[in-house]
Scaffold this motif. Sequence first.
Motif, mmCIF file in Angstrom:
data_model
loop_
_atom_site.group_PDB
_atom_site.id
_atom_site.type_symbol
_atom_site.label_atom_id
_atom_site.label_comp_id
_atom_site.label_asym_id
_atom_site.label_seq_id
_atom_site.Cartn_x
_atom_site.Cartn_y
_atom_site.Cartn_z
ATOM 1 N N GLN A 1 42.692 -49.292 11.139
ATOM 2 C CA GLN A 1 43.987 -49.246 11.817
ATOM 3 C C GLN A 1 44.771 -50.529 11.571
ATOM 4 O O GLN A 1 45.985 -50.502 11.301
ATOM 5 C CB GLN A 1 43.738 -49.039 13.309
ATOM 6 C CG GLN A 1 44.980 -48.737 14.138
ATOM 7 C CD GLN A 1 44.610 -48.379 15.577
ATOM 8 O OE1 GLN A 1 43.440 -48.172 15.908
ATOM 9 N NE2 GLN A 1 45.598 -48.310 16.433
ATOM 10 N N GLU B 1 31.096 -47.027 15.483
ATOM 11 C CA GLU B 1 32.208 -46.770 14.566
ATOM 12 C C GLU B 1 33.512 -47.415 15.015
ATOM 13 O O GLU B 1 34.505 -47.414 14.281
ATOM 14 C CB GLU B 1 32.422 -45.266 14.382
ATOM 15 C CG GLU B 1 32.902 -44.520 15.613
ATOM 16 C CD GLU B 1 31.785 -43.873 16.406
ATOM 17 O OE1 GLU B 1 32.057 -42.875 17.099
ATOM 18 O OE2 GLU B 1 30.654 -44.390 16.334
ATOM 19 N N LEU B 2 33.527 -47.973 16.227
ATOM 20 C CA LEU B 2 34.740 -48.620 16.729
ATOM 21 C C LEU B 2 35.221 -49.709 15.783
ATOM 22 O O LEU B 2 36.425 -49.844 15.543
ATOM 23 C CB LEU B 2 34.478 -49.211 18.117
ATOM 24 C CG LEU B 2 35.622 -50.025 18.736
ATOM 25 C CD1 LEU B 2 36.851 -49.153 18.945
ATOM 26 C CD2 LEU B 2 35.168 -50.663 20.056
ATOM 27 N N SER C 1 39.050 -44.554 23.216
ATOM 28 C CA SER C 1 38.453 -43.303 22.745
ATOM 29 C C SER C 1 37.102 -43.498 22.069
ATOM 30 O O SER C 1 36.337 -42.541 21.923
ATOM 31 C CB SER C 1 39.404 -42.597 21.770
ATOM 32 O OG SER C 1 39.574 -43.349 20.580
ATOM 33 N N ARG C 2 36.805 -44.733 21.633
ATOM 34 C CA ARG C 2 35.557 -44.983 20.906
ATOM 35 C C ARG C 2 34.734 -46.097 21.550
ATOM 36 O O ARG C 2 33.833 -46.621 20.934
ATOM 37 C CB ARG C 2 35.862 -45.376 19.446
ATOM 38 C CG ARG C 2 36.497 -44.278 18.628
ATOM 39 C CD ARG C 2 35.530 -43.116 18.405
ATOM 40 N NE ARG C 2 36.015 -42.199 17.400
ATOM 41 C CZ ARG C 2 36.896 -41.230 17.624
ATOM 42 N NH1 ARG C 2 37.386 -41.062 18.859
ATOM 43 N NH2 ARG C 2 37.287 -40.432 16.647
ATOM 44 N N ARG C 3 35.029 -46.429 22.779
ATOM 45 C CA ARG C 3 34.346 -47.531 23.470
ATOM 46 C C ARG C 3 32.835 -47.307 23.465
ATOM 47 O O ARG C 3 32.346 -46.245 23.818
ATOM 48 C CB ARG C 3 34.853 -47.648 24.901
ATOM 49 C CG ARG C 3 34.268 -48.828 25.697
ATOM 50 C CD ARG C 3 34.756 -50.140 25.105
ATOM 51 N NE ARG C 3 34.157 -51.286 25.748
ATOM 52 C CZ ARG C 3 34.771 -51.998 26.697
ATOM 53 N NH1 ARG C 3 35.978 -51.660 27.104
ATOM 54 N NH2 ARG C 3 34.178 -53.051 27.209
ATOM 55 N N ILE D 1 29.676 -55.074 21.497
ATOM 56 C CA ILE D 1 30.131 -53.825 22.109
ATOM 57 C C ILE D 1 29.896 -53.833 23.623
ATOM 58 O O ILE D 1 30.685 -53.278 24.399
ATOM 59 C CB ILE D 1 29.431 -52.610 21.452
ATOM 60 C CG1 ILE D 1 29.983 -52.393 20.039
ATOM 61 C CG2 ILE D 1 29.614 -51.344 22.284
ATOM 62 C CD1 ILE D 1 29.257 -51.310 19.257
ATOM 63 N N ARG E 1 30.838 -47.249 20.893
ATOM 64 C CA ARG E 1 30.305 -46.607 19.696
ATOM 65 C C ARG E 1 30.396 -47.559 18.502
ATOM 66 O O ARG E 1 31.400 -48.254 18.332
ATOM 67 C CB ARG E 1 31.084 -45.325 19.388
ATOM 68 C CG ARG E 1 31.071 -44.309 20.517
ATOM 69 C CD ARG E 1 31.823 -43.066 20.114
ATOM 70 N NE ARG E 1 31.941 -42.129 21.224
ATOM 71 C CZ ARG E 1 32.569 -40.960 21.150
ATOM 72 N NH1 ARG E 1 33.143 -40.596 20.003
ATOM 73 N NH2 ARG E 1 32.632 -40.169 22.194
ATOM 74 N N THR F 1 42.601 -46.598 20.642
ATOM 75 C CA THR F 1 41.413 -46.450 19.802
ATOM 76 C C THR F 1 40.175 -46.983 20.519
ATOM 77 O O THR F 1 39.112 -46.354 20.504
ATOM 78 C CB THR F 1 41.610 -47.196 18.471
ATOM 79 O OG1 THR F 1 42.730 -46.634 17.783
ATOM 80 C CG2 THR F 1 40.375 -47.082 17.590
ATOM 81 N N ILE F 2 40.310 -48.135 21.145
ATOM 82 C CA ILE F 2 39.179 -48.701 21.891
ATOM 83 C C ILE F 2 38.760 -47.752 23.015
ATOM 84 O O ILE F 2 37.571 -47.500 23.227
ATOM 85 C CB ILE F 2 39.535 -50.084 22.453
ATOM 86 C CG1 ILE F 2 39.775 -51.082 21.309
ATOM 87 C CG2 ILE F 2 38.425 -50.600 23.378
ATOM 88 C CD1 ILE F 2 40.334 -52.418 21.761
ATOM 89 N N LEU G 1 36.972 -48.283 12.675
ATOM 90 C CA LEU G 1 38.240 -47.645 13.045
ATOM 91 C C LEU G 1 39.316 -48.683 13.366
ATOM 92 O O LEU G 1 40.465 -48.545 12.944
ATOM 93 C CB LEU G 1 38.026 -46.722 14.244
ATOM 94 C CG LEU G 1 37.226 -45.448 13.965
ATOM 95 C CD1 LEU G 1 36.909 -44.722 15.269
ATOM 96 C CD2 LEU G 1 38.006 -44.523 13.033
#
Length: 246
Positions: A40, A32-33, A26-28, A218, A30, A23-24, A36
């Motif tokens: 999870q 919305e991380l 794929s959304r690093r 982030i 952003r 998950t990290i 998500l």
Amino acid sequence: MTVSRDNSPSDFFRATSHAFGETIGSRRGRPELVALLCAQAFDGFTQNVAIQAEGEPALACHGECAACCRLRVTATAPEIFLLARFVSVNAAAFAERGVMLLKRIADADQAIGGLSEAQRMSAQYACPLIEGDLCIAYKVRPLACRGHAAFDKALCVAAARGEAVETPVSATHLFVRSIVQNALMAALRRAGLAWGLYEVNGALNCALSAPDALEQWISGQDPLARAQIADFDLVEAGALFDAVGA
């Protein structure tokens, strides 16, 4: 990530940490991380507790009791930022009802932010997110809150008053919470993000006081560092994560 009763704790930990890592990845970078990762974590906790606690006695905790909400609560950075967003979005609406969330959180940080777990319990200072014996942020409460589940409400209330009683709590909830939380921290560590444990009041105040706190986190900084709990050893935890291959 859901596992069966046959999975070992280390298998559960590695699989869960790997899922967080995906998950990290794929959304690093952003915003919305945070949401998500928390979704999870919360879903993984709920699903796995249901499997592991099958056949155990019914819990007394159903969200309408704030007896344990005088304990010190610790959380990871994503959980803190999720709570901060909840407060930011809803602060004005609560203020119209006389509930001054931002002031409550700042006051709580000043009063109890640096206290140990035992000192916090002795202080009998209720969480600033409690209103009328209910948690107003219940749907986004941290794993620590989800993992503290009692079997006897009367004993839980008595313990909260400071009485010397034994309060039976679910070892299964504590265990699954620990695995999921540590798996998340291990994944954050691998990704180079601040991965410690923070006292919720202090960290929430940090997140709300700095408009760019989420962006700092982030980018790999730690805007919540002031609220890290002293009794969580990052070096020791990192060595443990390395030892189990996470």
